[in-house]
Design an enzyme around this catalytic site. Structure first.
Site, short mmCIF file in Angstrom:
data_model
loop_
_atom_site.label_atom_id
_atom_site.label_comp_id
_atom_site.label_asym_id
_atom_site.label_seq_id
_atom_site.Cartn_x
_atom_site.Cartn_y
_atom_site.Cartn_z
N TYR A 6 36.54 32.22 33.58
CA TYR A 6 36.71 30.84 34.03
C TYR A 6 35.92 29.89 33.12
CZ TYR A 6 38.91 32.36 38.38
OH TYR A 6 39.79 32.89 39.30
N GLN A 24 44.56 28.68 40.31
CA GLN A 24 45.63 29.31 41.03
C GLN A 24 46.78 28.32 41.15
OE1 GLN A 24 44.36 31.14 44.71
NE2 GLN A 24 42.63 32.17 43.76
N GLU A 72 46.47 33.24 46.05
CA GLU A 72 45.58 33.99 46.95
C GLU A 72 45.62 33.37 48.34
OE1 GLU A 72 41.64 34.43 45.34
OE2 GLU A 72 41.01 35.77 46.95
N GLU A 104 42.98 36.22 35.80
CA GLU A 104 42.38 34.99 36.37
C GLU A 104 41.78 34.19 35.24
OE1 GLU A 104 39.86 35.34 39.84
OE2 GLU A 104 41.08 36.98 40.63
N ASN A 157 40.17 44.42 42.67
CA ASN A 157 39.89 43.15 41.99
C ASN A 157 38.38 42.98 41.85
OD1 ASN A 157 40.46 40.15 41.31
ND2 ASN A 157 39.05 39.99 43.04
N GLU A 158 37.93 42.62 40.67
CA GLU A 158 36.49 42.40 40.42
C GLU A 158 35.66 43.47 41.13
OE1 GLU A 158 35.45 38.24 41.02
OE2 GLU A 158 36.72 37.65 39.33
#
Ligand code: AHR
Length: 512
Positions: free
Chosen positions: A261, A365, A44, A316, A192-193
């Protein structure tokens, strides 16, 4: 007499110890392929992932580079066989207007990166640079389109710019900018999201918007092979998945994403290296929850897509801690320890075992951000423990998953318990079987007995990633503190294999 008693007790004890973890592999039942895309990465415009990480500029004389891409980084990543790279975000993707990042660099407009540190983005790394990077890495590009603040036309134009080879306004523009042949980008994320930074939408609204974007994106792709990924849910939010699966026709979508996450508490994430065992235990609880989340989302997907045509794309995942002291809080720069190796090993085992539904995943990432595989400091570079796990696990890419049954001892802390052992296995085209095992226990070696059905085992060879403490990590001054070595803790015992796996270590071994 006393000696005999002791001997009996000891031999009972050792039998119990040897039996504490049992694994059965059914080699003859291997059927589903572990897509290599499960081993994907994510880059990103965030902190020093792109600038200083991948890209140092074409005119940089201090750091060796090829067209601005760091040579050391490209070489290290190629050793992982990285199958795909997601870009430009993340939250950044829904603020990114791709036409800002093409053409003569000096004329490109600057913008403010509102999500990450409020810094100025000069757009010197744009579409051409990203696709050049992918070519150097020999990896498939995965572009995340702007649905939150872009337009349908803008995204359709982007697809035409990268994929069209017929006469069209975007083809003309691409050729003017120096690229004659289309790149044929296959993987496209549509937002995204969307439930959060991507527009705070309701699932029903996003599903409708997705249908609109997918329609025009598909038309613009005009026959090129594209794979459209809907912006999916977070962790256990199955309602989002249900609404999308119900409202988006299967013919418009190849994948639906999931983000999860391993963060212990969003308001107190804890330090990256100076953690105690209770924090480690909490992190692993969150990491191992990936399995439950995948199962829950898969159950819903099975309802609407029993033939499993739509992939679950975990684009992710990884550990998330407080940033390193004195670094920009918006840059998400964190160190990486054996705890991260435990997250990586167990999560990749989970993906392998769910490969019938999980078709792609992207570690968040790649460089200098969150659970990175590489850290850089100007001209210096180091490989993290997570890098070494991915290097060990690359043997599973595109191999067939072997159904595995794991009976694990507990890793107990206070009144809480986790399974100490995580495992997955695969058989590749040459018939070679690989097993990856993680012992997450913070202090106890695990003895594991492995029964292999459907193949005769003649010899075993393997490698291990371990260290003297959970907090061990590599630094620019000591970059090889954590690295892999040959594994000598396996032996054949009749038709079974006996393994002795030290606390907090990852082992991958091959059967011959
Ligand atoms: O990876 C960092 C951020 O985490 C991404 O930009 C966003 O999608 C997620 O919330």
């Amino acid at each position: 007499m006393k000696f005999l008693q002791t001997l009996i007790v000891f031999s009972c004890l050792s039998t119990t110890l040897l039996a504490q973890n049992q694994i059965t592999l059914n080699v003859d039942l291997a059927e589903h392929q572990i897509s290599r895309h499960i081993y994907g990465h994510f880059s990103e415009h965030l902190g020093r992932c792109i600038y200083g990480g991948f890209y140092v500029g074409e005119n940089n004389e201090l750091i060796p580079n090829n067209k601005g891409m760091r040579t050391d980084v490209v070489n290290a990543l190629k050793k992982l066989n990285i199958p795909n790279l997601r870009w430009p975000g993340g939250c950044f993707a829904d603020t990114y207007h791709w036409k800002d990042g093409i053409g003569v660099k000096e004329k490109r407009p600057t913008i403010v990166n509102t999500w990450w540190g409020g810094i100025t983005e000069d757009n010197s790394f744009g579409t051409h640079e990203f696709l050049e990077l992918c070519q150097q890495l020999e990896t498939a590009p995965f572009i995340s389109g702007n649905v939150g603040s872009g337009t349908v036309q803008e995204l359709a134009d982007w697809v035409q710019y990268t994929n069209a080879d017929h006469k069209s306004p975007m083809t003309k523009l691409r050729i003017e900018n120096g690229q004659k042949d289309p790149w044929n980008v296959k993987y496209w994320g549509l937002g995204n999201e969307a439930w959060g930074c991507g527009g705070n939408m309701r699932a029903e609204y996003y599903a409708d918007l997705y249908r609109q974007y997918a329609t025009y994106l598909t038309a613009a792709a005009k026959g090129s092979d594209i794979y459209r990924i809907a912006a999916g849910s977070s962790s256990g939010d199955v309602k989002w998945t249900e609404v999308l699966m119900k409202n988006i026709p299967l013919k418009l979508m190849e994948g639906i994403s999931l983000h999860h996450y391993a963060v212990i508490d969003w308001s107190a994430k804890g330090p990256s290296t100076t953690f105690e065992e209770d924090i480690y235990f909490k992190t692993m609880t969150k990491a191992l929850a990936m399995d439950d989340h995948i199962q829950a989302h898969s159950n819903i997907m099975d309802k609407y897509d029993p033939e499993k045509k739509v992939g679950l794309i975990v684009d992710e995942w990884g550990g998330w801690y407080e940033v390193e002291p004195e670094t920009n809080p918006g840059f998400l720069y964190q160190q990486n320890t054996m705890r991260d190796a435990m997250i990586a090993g167990t999560t990749l085992n989970t993906f392998n075992n769910h490969c019938e539904r999980v078709k792609m995943a992207n570690l968040a990432q790649t460089i200098n951000v969150l659970q990175a595989v590489i850290l850089t400091d100007k001209e210096k570079m180091l490989l993290t423990p997570t890098y070494h796990v991915l290097e060990l696990y690359k043997v599973h890419q595109d191999a067939k998953m072997i159904p595995i049954h794991v009976k694990s001892a507990d890793y107990q802390l206070g009144d809480k318990r986790l399974k100490a052992i995580s495992a997955s296995a695969s058989v590749n085209e040459e018939g070679k079987v690989h097993i990856s095992l993680v012992n997450i226990h913070a202090s106890t070696t695990q003895e594991v007995r492995v029964a292999v059905r459907g193949m005769e085992v003649n010899s075993i060879s393997g490698r291990i990633l371990t260290a003297d403490r959970l907090q061990a990590h590599n630094t620019f001054d000591a970059p090889n503190t954590v690295q892999t070595s040959d594994f000598d803790g396996a032996k054949l015992d009749g038709e079974e294999i006996l393994l002795s796996i030290p606390a907090f270590s990852v082992v991958v071994f091959a059967l011959n």
